[in-house]
Write an enzyme that holds these catalytic residues in place. Structure first.
Site, PDB file in Angstrom:
ATOM      1  CE  LYS A 193     -14.196  -3.224   0.444  1.00 36.32           C
ATOM      2  NZ  LYS A 193     -14.934  -2.958   1.680  1.00 36.32           N
ATOM      3  CE  LYS A 200      -4.174  -1.780   2.217  1.00 41.04           C
ATOM      4  NZ  LYS A 200      -5.094  -1.627   3.359  1.00 41.04           N
ATOM      5  CE  LYS A 249      -9.009 -11.177  -1.227  1.00 37.20           C
ATOM      6  NZ  LYS A 249      -8.615 -11.102   0.157  1.00 37.20           N
TER       7      LYS A 249
END
Ligand code: TRP
Length: 339
Positions: free
Chosen positions: A203, A113, A200
């Site tokens: 969102k 991230k 995967k």
């Protein structure tokens, strides 16, 4: 005998998608029958990367309503909003002070991230796993249903509880914190992106065609399935590593249609993508329809959702405050005796 306790949560960062439902929430629905279950909307985690203040409230409400619409039953489990229980932030601070910085710097999700955030990495992003440890340890959870990507975070929670807290501030015979175990779901479904069968469904993927959300209209679902990545082969098959898209879409089809793997294999091994896709879209649409109906009814009545979250918060608050007090006592704080 006491029921074992389970805790889990999802971030309110946009509508829940098929991956959240099939991979996580669908399993919680079964767990609530057997375990004392707590599920939270982890809104404090949602602000660890830059967020839109205009959307946070709506995303929190819609996530909570979707829990219920997917079958989480407020009579059987506690549903609550993380930020409504101040003990989460407070315990996070206490745990921060006993967690080595170098444990945090090696967290895989943080590194991934952080790359995306460039110069804008907050301390909160680094601290995300400690907050998650606080979520879990406050409730003395026995089990935490986690996917592959959260295993390292759960391991951290275990290490904090055991090595940093119990062994230093507790007593070997009476450890203060329960050391949680991961609950690996036997046939847990890891749902992949519609645009890349090796990644995967997420969102945070900027491409909205990569996921189907539980609030997508039938037309939008048809459109997204039509655009989903395919390959050159005729006939679909499970488990061929060179055909991850075929495997992913077949697994989705099998779950949402309720058909066994063998049945799906038989049905789809001799049809092309063009024939398969409308079947898949229809099956997804009909499986989501009851969720959408329940969701819309719940959102029409804000009082009912409020009531559910207030009940959930009451139960969560009792349990978490009692753990927090034990921790503060063990740390040696001067506890206030006045009101
Ligand atoms: N980090 C989890 C995820 O992204 C969400 C989460 C926060 C969580 N706190 C938790 C999951 C506690 C389980 C238990 O999936």
């Amino acid at each position: 005998m006491h029921k074992k306790r389970v805790l889990s949560g999802v971030q309110p960062t946009g509508a829940l998608h098929l991956g959240n439902w099939l991979g996580a929430i669908r399993n919680w629905v079964d767990l609530q029958k057997e375990y004392e279950t707590y599920v939270c909307v982890v809104d404090l985690h949602a602000i660890t990367v830059p967020h839109d203040p205009k959307k946070l409230k709506e995303n929190t409400l819609s996530t909570a309503a979707l829990y219920v619409a997917c079958g989480m039953d407020p009579e059987q489990c506690s549903i609550f909003v993380q930020s409504h229980i101040p003990a989460h932030s407070e315990l996070c601070w206490l745990l921060n002070c006993i967690t080595p910085l170098n444990w945090m710097e090696r967290m895989i999700q943080f590194k991934e991230k952080a790359i995306k955030q460039g110069d804008n990495v907050s301390i909160g992003l680094l601290d995300y796993p400690v907050l998650m440890a606080a979520d879990i340890l406050l409730y003395q959870a026995d089990l935490v249903p986690v996917g592959e990507d959260q295993k390292q975070h759960l391991e951290l929670a275990r290490n904090i509880a055991q090595q940093r807290f119990n062994s230093r501030f507790g007593n070997e015979d009476f450890p203060i914190l329960k050391v949680p175990k991961p609950l690996i779901i036997k046939d847990g479904a890891k749902i992949m992106s519609l645009c890349d069968g090796e990644n995967k469904m997420s969102k945070s993927d900027p491409n909205e065609n990569s996921r189907i959300t539980l609030l997508d209209s039938p037309e939008l679902i048809r459109k997204k399935i039509k655009k989903a990545k395919t390959d050159q082969h005729f006939g679909l098959e499970f488990g061929n590593p060179s055909r991850p898209e075929a495997d992913n879409l077949l697994r989705i089809y099998s779950i949402v249609s309720g058909k066994k793997r063998e049945t799906v294999e038989e049905e789809c091994s001799n049809i092309g993508w063009g024939k398969f896709k409308p079947l898949l879209a229809d099956a997804i649409i009909s499986s989501i329809e009851p969720i959408q109906i329940k969701y819309n009814n719940l959102r029409k009545d804000p009082e009912e959702l409020n009531q559910i979250l207030s009940e959930g918060a009451k139960k969560a608050s009792m349990l978490s405050n009692s753990t927090l007090q034990k921790i503060k006592t063990a740390f040696g704080f001067f506890q206030k005796t006045y009101i």
